[in-house]
Design a protein around this motif. Sequence first.
Motif, mmCIF file in Angstrom:
data_model
loop_
_atom_site.group_PDB
_atom_site.id
_atom_site.type_symbol
_atom_site.label_atom_id
_atom_site.label_comp_id
_atom_site.label_asym_id
_atom_site.label_seq_id
_atom_site.Cartn_x
_atom_site.Cartn_y
_atom_site.Cartn_z
ATOM 1 N N ALA A 284 35.429 46.478 15.366
ATOM 2 C CA ALA A 284 36.387 45.480 14.884
ATOM 3 C C ALA A 284 35.826 44.067 14.917
ATOM 4 C CB ALA A 284 37.674 45.545 15.716
ATOM 5 N N CYS A 285 34.864 43.814 15.818
ATOM 6 C CA CYS A 285 34.294 42.468 15.942
ATOM 7 C C CYS A 285 33.499 42.049 14.718
ATOM 8 C CB CYS A 285 33.414 42.379 17.189
ATOM 9 S SG CYS A 285 34.375 42.298 18.709
ATOM 10 N N GLY A 286 33.245 42.993 13.812
ATOM 11 C CA GLY A 286 32.635 42.609 12.550
ATOM 12 C C GLY A 286 33.568 41.815 11.662
ATOM 13 N N GLU A 287 34.861 41.830 11.982
ATOM 14 C CA GLU A 287 35.856 41.148 11.154
ATOM 15 C C GLU A 287 36.514 39.960 11.849
ATOM 16 O OE1 GLU A 287 36.055 42.066 8.119
ATOM 17 O OE2 GLU A 287 34.901 43.907 8.311
ATOM 18 N N ILE A 314 45.310 48.691 15.719
ATOM 19 C CA ILE A 314 44.033 48.951 15.050
ATOM 20 C C ILE A 314 43.683 50.434 15.127
ATOM 21 C CG2 ILE A 314 41.559 48.459 15.093
ATOM 22 C CD1 ILE A 314 42.281 45.706 16.299
ATOM 23 N N ALA A 315 43.872 51.019 16.302
ATOM 24 C CA ALA A 315 43.579 52.437 16.499
ATOM 25 C C ALA A 315 44.280 52.911 17.757
ATOM 26 C CB ALA A 315 42.074 52.666 16.602
ATOM 27 N N ARG A 316 44.399 54.228 17.889
ATOM 28 C CA ARG A 316 44.980 54.823 19.083
ATOM 29 C C ARG A 316 44.065 55.928 19.581
ATOM 30 N NH1 ARG A 316 51.074 55.252 16.554
ATOM 31 N NH2 ARG A 316 51.672 53.075 16.871
ATOM 32 N N ALA A 352 37.732 52.698 8.397
ATOM 33 C CA ALA A 352 39.197 52.676 8.560
ATOM 34 C C ALA A 352 39.612 51.671 9.631
ATOM 35 C CB ALA A 352 39.700 54.072 8.929
ATOM 36 N N ILE A 353 38.808 51.562 10.689
ATOM 37 C CA ILE A 353 39.102 50.599 11.748
ATOM 38 C C ILE A 353 38.994 49.175 11.208
ATOM 39 C CG2 ILE A 353 38.236 49.659 13.938
ATOM 40 C CD1 ILE A 353 37.439 52.584 14.650
ATOM 41 N N ARG A 354 37.927 48.920 10.449
ATOM 42 C CA ARG A 354 37.760 47.571 9.877
ATOM 43 C C ARG A 354 38.885 47.243 8.895
ATOM 44 N NH1 ARG A 354 32.145 49.266 9.243
ATOM 45 N NH2 ARG A 354 30.913 48.463 10.974
#
Length: 361
Positions: A284-287, A314-316, A352-354
């Motif tokens: 996620a830190c890419g965004e 974001i995710a589970r 999908a996370i991004r």
Amino acid sequence: MDFADRLAALATKVTNQAGAIGTEEATKNAFVMPFISTILGYDVFDPLEVVPEFTADVGIKKGEKVDYAIVREGEVQILIECKASSGVPKIEHASQLFRYFSTTNARIAALTNGVVWQFFTDLDAPNRMDPKPFLVLDLLDIDETLIPEVQKLSKESFDLESIISAAEELKYVGALKREIAAQFRQPGDDWIKFFTTKVYDGSFTQKVREQFTVLVTKASRQFLTESVNDRLKTALGAGVGIRPVDDSPAPTSEAVAEADITGDTEIETTLEELEGYTIVKAIACGEVKPQRITHRDAKTYFAVLLDDNNRKPIARLHFNGRQKYLGVLDAEKIETRHPITSLDEIYDHASAIREAVVRYR
């Protein structure tokens, strides 16, 4: 915005745009010039500070130029040679840098594709550029220990003596770290033989080599995992209870409605959940900036959130049963659970996370 924040912002831009940049000229405009201006602090539009297509007067093959020369107090201090971001910068691409290095006052040279920056000096022989960099900065995977050294190259903090004095240690420590990382990813014959002879008394035959190639690789990965666990234990201290993952029946893969995931006094967080969170956060830190990624644990799942907001999931991580699942949510917050057998498989769902992060930011 401080130096590290500016570097992180550019790293995010590079992560988002690198796939769309195909030419050297596009790389210069999108990545290299912003690095020179926002990170190093030099005015790319002032020819007294930054000279594009730099040509020296003496001893250079006719028609050859260096992409940029950074000038301080009338003297060339840093030479920069650029290649397209789609390629990997190699020393073979630095012929101009080698020649210009000996005909200018520059003590620092950089070879870059806008993503990876390799910095060189003249440790081996005076006024002759070393064939190996003393500092390698990868904007897709920034080594935070290098940030102060990169800052020394900036206009406001330029400290050539400090850079040169630290260069030798940086050169060898950096090379050793890259080699160790490579060996952990794919152990070489020497690495395998070294550790095998430490624990095995028999002859190092081909059969033994094949057997211990698997064992050394497995042991290396387990060592890294255990090291991460030890750090997590230290970070957690007594603040979070640690429990083993239980063997309760696997949950169904039906869509789960968004639930209240506020704190519960009976909730305990596992190390495996925290390791999974670390992987999701890295993706996620890419965004967005790392500090915006948070987590909350609940009885049925471990949630990764943006801005600590349960309306921005974001995710589970469903890690409480025998079968583990990664839950990703679409634009309607409908969850799809993907079975995983190892934490590394979380990376298979990076897109999908991004996408989830982009929807909320």
